[in-house]
Scaffold this active site. Structure first.
Site, PDB file in Angstrom:
ATOM      1  CE  LYS A 117      27.528  19.011 -15.127  1.00 39.41           C
ATOM      2  NZ  LYS A 117      26.460  19.517 -14.324  1.00 39.41           N
ATOM      3  CG  ASN A 118      30.022  21.149 -11.958  1.00 40.31           C
ATOM      4  OD1 ASN A 118      28.676  21.003 -12.346  1.00 40.31           O
ATOM      5  ND2 ASN A 118      30.690  20.249 -11.470  1.00 40.31           N
ATOM      6  NE  ARG A 133      19.605  18.869  -7.532  1.00 41.14           N
ATOM      7  CZ  ARG A 133      18.532  18.401  -6.710  1.00 41.14           C
ATOM      8  NH1 ARG A 133      17.691  17.475  -7.234  1.00 41.14           N
ATOM      9  NH2 ARG A 133      18.449  18.833  -5.359  1.00 41.14           N
ATOM     10  CB  CYS A 171      22.851  12.603 -12.053  1.00 43.67           C
ATOM     11  SG  CYS A 171      23.351  13.285 -13.710  1.00 43.67           S
ATOM     12  CG  ASP A 219      31.480  15.111 -10.247  1.00 41.23           C
ATOM     13  OD1 ASP A 219      30.415  14.226 -10.020  1.00 41.23           O
ATOM     14  OD2 ASP A 219      31.349  16.399 -10.286  1.00 41.23           O
ATOM     15  CB  VAL A 241      30.498  13.661  -1.714  1.00 39.78           C
ATOM     16  CG1 VAL A 241      29.525  14.952  -2.179  1.00 39.78           C
ATOM     17  CG2 VAL A 241      31.983  14.102  -1.441  1.00 39.78           C
TER      18      VAL A 241
END
EC number: 2.5.1.7
Length: 455
Positions: free
Chosen positions: A40-41, A113, A137, A327, A349
């Site tokens: 996804k990133n 975003r 999120c 994550d 983070v």
């Protein structure tokens, strides 16, 4: 209906999720073979990068997730023709890029975003960029100041209004010397996507160097960019006059791989994750082994399983790459509730990523969150002012409960907990999970999970 519920429903609808609530009967070991596609990133950022090319681009191994659909919708608002003739492959024709209104952008962006990353490419193509209020999120403050400061350094003019942010570059964009106060992935992507066509050379210090960043750099190089990754988190970008389209296969999703691995631990399962690669997962694999999990690395993926014996407590400190990803800690915390002893997780983070543990405690976990961190605990990663710590004491029996998904990674962690718990759990707002986990319902079915849709 609150915004979180609306976001979940919209996300699920984009990928055809039958319902926003599932009922899980725990206790079945997850066993079988599943496949992960592109991250996804990376995939969403690669889609934005296509805007920079004067010829068509092709992106392969694109996951069927709602965030990809959001970016596709935004590209189409700007006149990009997006087509797909092969599953998992998207083609982008950017020959007719045009301006869009705030209302159109806002309607397609929702709480995502990603629009902030459109700024550099749009300034190069149209001379302006319009950005609505940004969501994402709910895991803490994620300011866009890094992004806006970087754009200003290139010569952009940022104006804010009640509709959002309007950005122009009356004198064009010029190379700049930029030092990030923190190696932010998003801000690094912003600089890369802006600097490649800016006049002159850009030096970016304290840059993020995650594998997804390296994959984006590979894409931009294919397009004609000149980018050098130097020692000590320094990236040099020499601006060029023209970029062409690319053909690229996206890097696999490291976060999804780690989530299924944690599910194998919690459910005493055996899951082969096709598409996973050892090199990008090394930091996670070390921790997975320390906890008591086992894995076999094959050419086409990694098998994760839980051998006989107790799980072991560990200390984890999240950090930027090559550290332990933030994550990864949420799904792994569920596994740590089953470890014999006390585990410590230091989150450095994001400042509010332990909110999901409240529901785990309701399910029987013993997790204490220290909102000011544990300053006296031995550390390898430098302490940060806003960090938190979670102390997990186990093993504890998890039992079924009614839980509502709070965010993407926390939401998948709830699924893992429900799958490993005794009894029945109802998990709502599961549409949020579809933002980053492709066909996760189908994969649960393949792995033998016991669940039904409700509502």
């Amino acid at each position: 209906m609150n915004s979180l519920v609306k976001d979940a429903q919209k996300a699920g609808e984009r990928v055809g999720l039958k319902s926003d609530q599932i009922v899980i009967t725990g206790g079945n070991p997850l066993k079988g073979r599943i496949r992960v596609r592109g991250a996804k990133n990376l995939a969403t950022k690669a889609m934005v990068a296509a805007l920079l090319g004067e010829t068509p681009s092709v992106l392969r191994d694109v996951p069927d997730i709602s965030d990809v659909e959001v970016v596709r919708g935004l590209l189409e608002v700007y006149g990009v023709v997006v087509t797909s003739t092969v599953p998992g492959e998207l083609q982008f024709d950017t020959s007719n890029v045009e301006r869009a209104h705030f209302a159109e952008i806002d309607a397609h962006a929702g709480s995502s975003r990603i629009p902030i990353l459109f700024c550099g490419p749009l300034l190069h193509r149209l001379g302006e960029a319009r950005i609505p209020d940004l969501g994402g999120c709910r895991i803490g403050d994620r300011p866009i100041d890094f992004h806006l400061d970087a754009l200003r350094a290139f010569g952009a003019v940022v104006d804010k209004s009640f509709e959002g942010i309007y950005i122009t570059a009356p004198d064009g964009l010029k190379g700049a010397n930029i030092t990030l106060p923190y190696p932010s992935v998003g801000a690094t992507e912003q600089v890369l996507l802006t600097a490649v066509r800016a006049t002159g050379t850009t030096e970016l210090k304290n840059a993020a160097i995650e594998p997804e960043i390296m994959d984006l750099i590979a894409i931009l190089q294919k397009m004609g960019a000149i980018i050098s990754v130097e020692p000590n988190r320094v990236i040099l970008i020499e601006g060029v006059d023209r970029l062409v389209g690319y053909k690229h296969t996206a890097l696999f999703d490291r976060n999804e791989v780690a989530s299924w691995a944690a599910a194998a631990l919690v459910t005493k399962g055996d899951i082969f994750v096709e598409g996973a690669r050892q090199v990008e997962m090394m930091t996670f694999l070390n921790v997975f082994r320390k906890v008591g999990g086992a894995f076999d690395v094959e050419d086409d993926g990694i098998r994760f399983y839980r051998p006989e014996g107790d799980l072991k407590p560990v200390t984890i400190e999240t950090d930027v790459h090559p550290g332990f990803m933030t994550d990864w800690q949420q799904p792994l915390i569920v596994a740590l509730t089953q470890a014999t002893g006390v585990s410590f997780v230091h989150e450095t983070v994001y400042e509010d990523r332990f909110g999901f543990t409240d529901a785990l405690n309701e399910m029987g976990a013993n997790i204490v969150v220290h909102k000011e961190g544990l300053p006296d605990h031995p550390r390898r990663v430098a302490r940060r002012d806003f960090e938190q710590a979670a102390v997990i004491t186990g093993p504890t029996k998890l039992h079924g409960a009614n839980v509502r998904v709070p965010d993407l990674r926390g939401g998948f962690s709830y699924l893992i907990a429900a799958l490993g718990a005794e009894g029945v759990s109802t998990v709502s707002n599961v549409g949020i999970i579809s933002r980053g986990y492709e066909h996760f319902i189908d994969k649960l079915e393949v792995l033998g999970a016991d669940f039904v849709f409700e509502g």
